[in-house]
Write a protein that holds these residues in place. Sequence first.
Motif, mmCIF file in Angstrom:
data_model
loop_
_atom_site.group_PDB
_atom_site.id
_atom_site.type_symbol
_atom_site.label_atom_id
_atom_site.label_comp_id
_atom_site.label_asym_id
_atom_site.label_seq_id
_atom_site.Cartn_x
_atom_site.Cartn_y
_atom_site.Cartn_z
ATOM 1 N N ASP A 9 51.704 28.807 34.255
ATOM 2 C CA ASP A 9 51.003 29.044 35.678
ATOM 3 C C ASP A 9 50.024 27.523 35.752
ATOM 4 N N ASN A 10 49.903 26.900 34.658
ATOM 5 C CA ASN A 10 49.006 25.839 34.632
ATOM 6 C C ASN A 10 49.666 24.442 35.395
ATOM 7 N N TYR A 33 55.983 30.375 37.981
ATOM 8 C CA TYR A 33 54.482 30.515 37.627
ATOM 9 C C TYR A 33 53.625 31.852 37.527
ATOM 10 N N SER A 34 54.449 32.967 37.204
ATOM 11 C CA SER A 34 54.037 34.122 36.940
ATOM 12 C C SER A 34 54.719 35.055 36.088
ATOM 13 N N PRO A 57 49.583 34.899 34.840
ATOM 14 C CA PRO A 57 49.013 36.074 35.796
ATOM 15 C C PRO A 57 50.356 37.005 36.164
ATOM 16 N N GLU A 60 52.561 35.346 41.639
ATOM 17 C CA GLU A 60 52.388 34.079 41.914
ATOM 18 C C GLU A 60 50.957 33.996 42.687
ATOM 19 N N PRO A 61 49.866 33.168 42.218
ATOM 20 C CA PRO A 61 48.815 32.952 43.049
ATOM 21 C C PRO A 61 48.872 32.478 44.395
ATOM 22 N N SER A 62 48.199 32.950 45.167
ATOM 23 C CA SER A 62 48.338 32.572 46.530
ATOM 24 C C SER A 62 46.902 32.136 47.184
ATOM 25 N N SER A 65 45.410 36.002 47.089
ATOM 26 C CA SER A 65 45.205 36.541 45.989
ATOM 27 C C SER A 65 45.296 35.490 44.641
ATOM 28 N N GLY A 66 44.742 36.037 43.843
ATOM 29 C CA GLY A 66 44.394 35.133 42.482
ATOM 30 C C GLY A 66 45.657 35.328 41.632
ATOM 31 N N GLY A 67 46.542 36.099 41.909
ATOM 32 C CA GLY A 67 47.788 36.362 40.917
ATOM 33 C C GLY A 67 47.535 37.579 40.290
ATOM 34 N N PHE A 70 45.440 39.258 34.982
ATOM 35 C CA PHE A 70 45.741 38.261 33.810
ATOM 36 C C PHE A 70 46.488 39.093 32.684
#
Length: 155
Positions: A9-10, A33-34, A57, A60-62, A65-67, A70
Motif C-alpha cells: 500500500d505504500n 494496494y490492499s 488496508p 483500496e484507498p480512494s 475512503s481511507g481503505g 487497517f
Amino acid sequence: MNKILIVEDNPYKLEKIKEVIDESFEVEIDEAYSFTTGWQKLRELDYDLVCLDMSLPTFEPSALSGGGVFRAFGGRELARKMSKRGMNTKFIVITQYKNFSDEKKNSTFESLRSEMLENYSEHCLGVIFFSNSQSDWTSSVAKIIKGAFNENSNS
C-alpha cells in the motif's frame, strides 16, 4: 515469462521493490494496494511469486475512503488464506515495521519472521526488513527471487 504480484500500500516502497526486481529480472509485475485486491488477484491469476507487505488496508484507498480497517497482520492473513486454499504460490514478506499489534496480538519483526518461516515453511521464502536508509534488503530480495525462479525452471 515469470509473474510476480506485489501487495503493497505504500507507493514509495512499492516503487523501490519494483526497481529491485526490474534491475535483475525480466518479469511481469502485477500490483495490489490492499488485502482485498491482493486476495482477489491471487484467486484469479497464477503467480510465480508474491511479495507481501505485512500491514495492509482492507480496501483500496480512494478519495472517499481511507481503505477501511487497517490490518496489522494482513500479509499473514493472505498467507493463511493461500495455505487453506492449497495454493502452491511462493511468497516473500517485505515489511518496514519492527513491531506489529492488533487487538489480539503483539509481535516483533523477529517473532513474526520465525512464525512465518515455521508455519509456511514450504511457501515462505523469507521475511525481509525494508529500510529507506539502507540497501541491504535489496540484495536479499534479489537473491530470494533468483532462487525461486531457478527452482521453478528446474521443476
